[in-house]
Design a protein around this motif. Structure first.
Motif, mmCIF file in Angstrom:
data_model
loop_
_atom_site.group_PDB
_atom_site.id
_atom_site.type_symbol
_atom_site.label_atom_id
_atom_site.label_comp_id
_atom_site.label_asym_id
_atom_site.label_seq_id
_atom_site.Cartn_x
_atom_site.Cartn_y
_atom_site.Cartn_z
ATOM 1 N N LEU A 27 24.644 12.378 0.301
ATOM 2 C CA LEU A 27 24.437 11.729 1.594
ATOM 3 C C LEU A 27 24.663 10.220 1.534
ATOM 4 O O LEU A 27 24.417 9.519 2.512
ATOM 5 N N GLY A 28 25.108 9.704 0.387
ATOM 6 C CA GLY A 28 25.448 8.288 0.285
ATOM 7 C C GLY A 28 24.430 7.420 -0.434
ATOM 8 O O GLY A 28 24.594 6.202 -0.492
ATOM 9 N N TRP A 29 23.376 7.983 -0.992
ATOM 10 C CA TRP A 29 22.369 7.204 -1.719
ATOM 11 C C TRP A 29 22.837 6.975 -3.145
ATOM 12 O O TRP A 29 23.567 7.780 -3.713
ATOM 13 N N ARG A 30 22.392 5.858 -3.752
ATOM 14 C CA ARG A 30 22.654 5.550 -5.162
ATOM 15 C C ARG A 30 21.340 5.501 -5.912
ATOM 16 O O ARG A 30 20.349 4.993 -5.403
ATOM 17 N N VAL A 42 18.860 3.820 -3.324
ATOM 18 C CA VAL A 42 19.151 2.776 -2.346
ATOM 19 C C VAL A 42 20.432 3.159 -1.613
ATOM 20 O O VAL A 42 21.315 3.812 -2.172
ATOM 21 N N LYS A 43 20.487 2.765 -0.344
ATOM 22 C CA LYS A 43 21.662 3.032 0.484
ATOM 23 C C LYS A 43 21.973 1.764 1.272
ATOM 24 O O LYS A 43 21.104 1.234 1.961
ATOM 25 N N ASP A 44 23.199 1.291 1.158
ATOM 26 C CA ASP A 44 23.607 0.095 1.898
ATOM 27 C C ASP A 44 23.837 0.468 3.349
ATOM 28 O O ASP A 44 24.351 1.545 3.650
ATOM 29 N N GLY A 72 22.368 -5.281 4.526
ATOM 30 C CA GLY A 72 21.062 -4.655 4.526
ATOM 31 C C GLY A 72 21.070 -3.424 3.633
ATOM 32 O O GLY A 72 22.111 -2.921 3.240
ATOM 33 N N SER A 73 19.894 -2.932 3.313
ATOM 34 C CA SER A 73 19.802 -1.713 2.522
ATOM 35 C C SER A 73 18.507 -0.980 2.853
ATOM 36 O O SER A 73 17.556 -1.558 3.363
ATOM 37 N N GLU A 74 18.518 0.302 2.581
ATOM 38 C CA GLU A 74 17.348 1.145 2.729
ATOM 39 C C GLU A 74 16.965 1.632 1.338
ATOM 40 O O GLU A 74 17.818 1.828 0.482
ATOM 41 N N ASN A 75 15.682 1.849 1.115
ATOM 42 C CA ASN A 75 15.202 2.375 -0.155
ATOM 43 C C ASN A 75 14.544 3.721 0.079
ATOM 44 O O ASN A 75 13.875 3.932 1.092
ATOM 45 N N LEU A 76 14.713 4.624 -0.875
ATOM 46 C CA LEU A 76 14.090 5.938 -0.830
ATOM 47 C C LEU A 76 13.465 6.200 -2.184
ATOM 48 O O LEU A 76 14.118 6.067 -3.218
ATOM 49 N N TYR A 77 12.174 6.540 -2.170
ATOM 50 C CA TYR A 77 11.450 6.835 -3.405
ATOM 51 C C TYR A 77 11.115 8.318 -3.409
ATOM 52 O O TYR A 77 10.500 8.813 -2.462
ATOM 53 N N LEU A 78 11.547 9.049 -4.431
ATOM 54 C CA LEU A 78 11.285 10.481 -4.557
ATOM 55 C C LEU A 78 10.308 10.718 -5.695
ATOM 56 O O LEU A 78 10.417 10.102 -6.752
ATOM 57 N N GLU A 79 9.360 11.631 -5.470
ATOM 58 C CA GLU A 79 8.388 11.969 -6.499
ATOM 59 C C GLU A 79 8.118 13.465 -6.445
ATOM 60 O O GLU A 79 7.912 14.027 -5.368
ATOM 61 N N VAL A 80 8.134 14.124 -7.599
ATOM 62 C CA VAL A 80 7.833 15.549 -7.684
ATOM 63 C C VAL A 80 6.428 15.687 -8.255
ATOM 64 O O VAL A 80 6.137 15.200 -9.351
ATOM 65 N N ASP A 82 2.788 17.927 -9.387
ATOM 66 C CA ASP A 82 2.515 18.972 -10.384
ATOM 67 C C ASP A 82 2.841 20.375 -9.902
ATOM 68 O O ASP A 82 2.930 21.305 -10.703
ATOM 69 N N HIS A 83 3.033 20.546 -8.605
ATOM 70 C CA HIS A 83 3.276 21.870 -8.031
ATOM 71 C C HIS A 83 4.738 22.049 -7.619
ATOM 72 O O HIS A 83 5.096 23.058 -7.024
ATOM 73 N N GLY A 84 5.578 21.056 -7.879
ATOM 74 C CA GLY A 84 6.989 21.145 -7.568
ATOM 75 C C GLY A 84 7.368 20.681 -6.175
ATOM 76 O O GLY A 84 8.501 20.876 -5.746
ATOM 77 N N ASN A 85 6.441 20.069 -5.468
ATOM 78 C CA ASN A 85 6.722 19.550 -4.133
ATOM 79 C C ASN A 85 7.326 18.155 -4.234
ATOM 80 O O ASN A 85 6.868 17.336 -5.015
ATOM 81 N N VAL A 86 8.359 17.893 -3.426
ATOM 82 C CA VAL A 86 9.026 16.591 -3.426
ATOM 83 C C VAL A 86 8.413 15.725 -2.328
ATOM 84 O O VAL A 86 8.373 16.119 -1.177
ATOM 85 N N LYS A 87 7.939 14.550 -2.714
ATOM 86 C CA LYS A 87 7.408 13.585 -1.765
ATOM 87 C C LYS A 87 8.450 12.501 -1.587
ATOM 88 O O LYS A 87 8.916 11.921 -2.562
ATOM 89 N N ARG A 88 8.832 12.228 -0.327
ATOM 90 C CA ARG A 88 9.821 11.202 -0.013
ATOM 91 C C ARG A 88 9.151 10.034 0.689
ATOM 92 O O ARG A 88 8.453 10.236 1.666
ATOM 93 N N THR A 89 9.405 8.831 0.211
ATOM 94 C CA THR A 89 8.891 7.624 0.846
ATOM 95 C C THR A 89 10.075 6.700 1.097
ATOM 96 O O THR A 89 10.756 6.291 0.168
ATOM 97 N N ALA A 90 10.312 6.392 2.388
ATOM 98 C CA ALA A 90 11.458 5.553 2.754
ATOM 99 C C ALA A 90 10.990 4.178 3.167
ATOM 100 O O ALA A 90 9.930 4.023 3.766
ATOM 101 N N GLN A 91 11.785 3.175 2.834
ATOM 102 C CA GLN A 91 11.529 1.794 3.238
ATOM 103 C C GLN A 91 12.830 1.206 3.744
ATOM 104 O O GLN A 91 13.873 1.357 3.114
ATOM 105 N N ALA A 92 12.752 0.543 4.885
ATOM 106 C CA ALA A 92 13.964 -0.077 5.448
ATOM 107 C C ALA A 92 14.131 -1.480 4.930
ATOM 108 O O ALA A 92 13.287 -2.109 4.425
#
Length: 92
Positions: A27-30, A42-44, A72-80, A82-92
């Motif tokens: 989707l264009g993230w690095r 991060v995504k420009d 400008g850029s957007e940031n995305l933080y991914l965390e898995v 203990d149960h395999g669930n992905v938590k996404r935290t986005a910052q503009a």
């Protein structure tokens, strides 16, 4: 007695994160940084269209400079967890 909650291994968590990172990269993230269970991406992004049009209509030179210089850029933080669930935290 409470039910036991399945906790997955670090290798399984890494595999879940690998799959999620791969889909976000399409989707264009690095990837900026990565651990076994977390990743920061991060995504420009380009200039805002409305601001650009306004500046071009009323102030030609600032509009052109805005289009060229805005980074400008957007940031995305991914965390898995203990149960395999992905938590996404986005910052503009």
């Amino acid at each position: 007695m409470p039910e036991s909650v399945d906790v997955i291994t670090i290798e399984a968590r890494r595999a879940v994160l690998d799959a999620e990172v791969a889909s976000q990269v399409k989707l264009g993230w690095r990837v900026v940084s990565r651990t076994d269970t977390t990743a920061q991406l991060v995504k420009d992004k380009g200039p805002d269209g409305c601001v650009t049009i306004f500046l071009l209509l009323f102030f030609i030179v600032p509009g052109i400079l805005y289009m060229i210089l805005y980074k400008g850029s957007e940031n995305l933080y991914l965390e898995v967890d203990d149960h395999g669930n992905v938590k996404r935290t986005a910052q503009a």
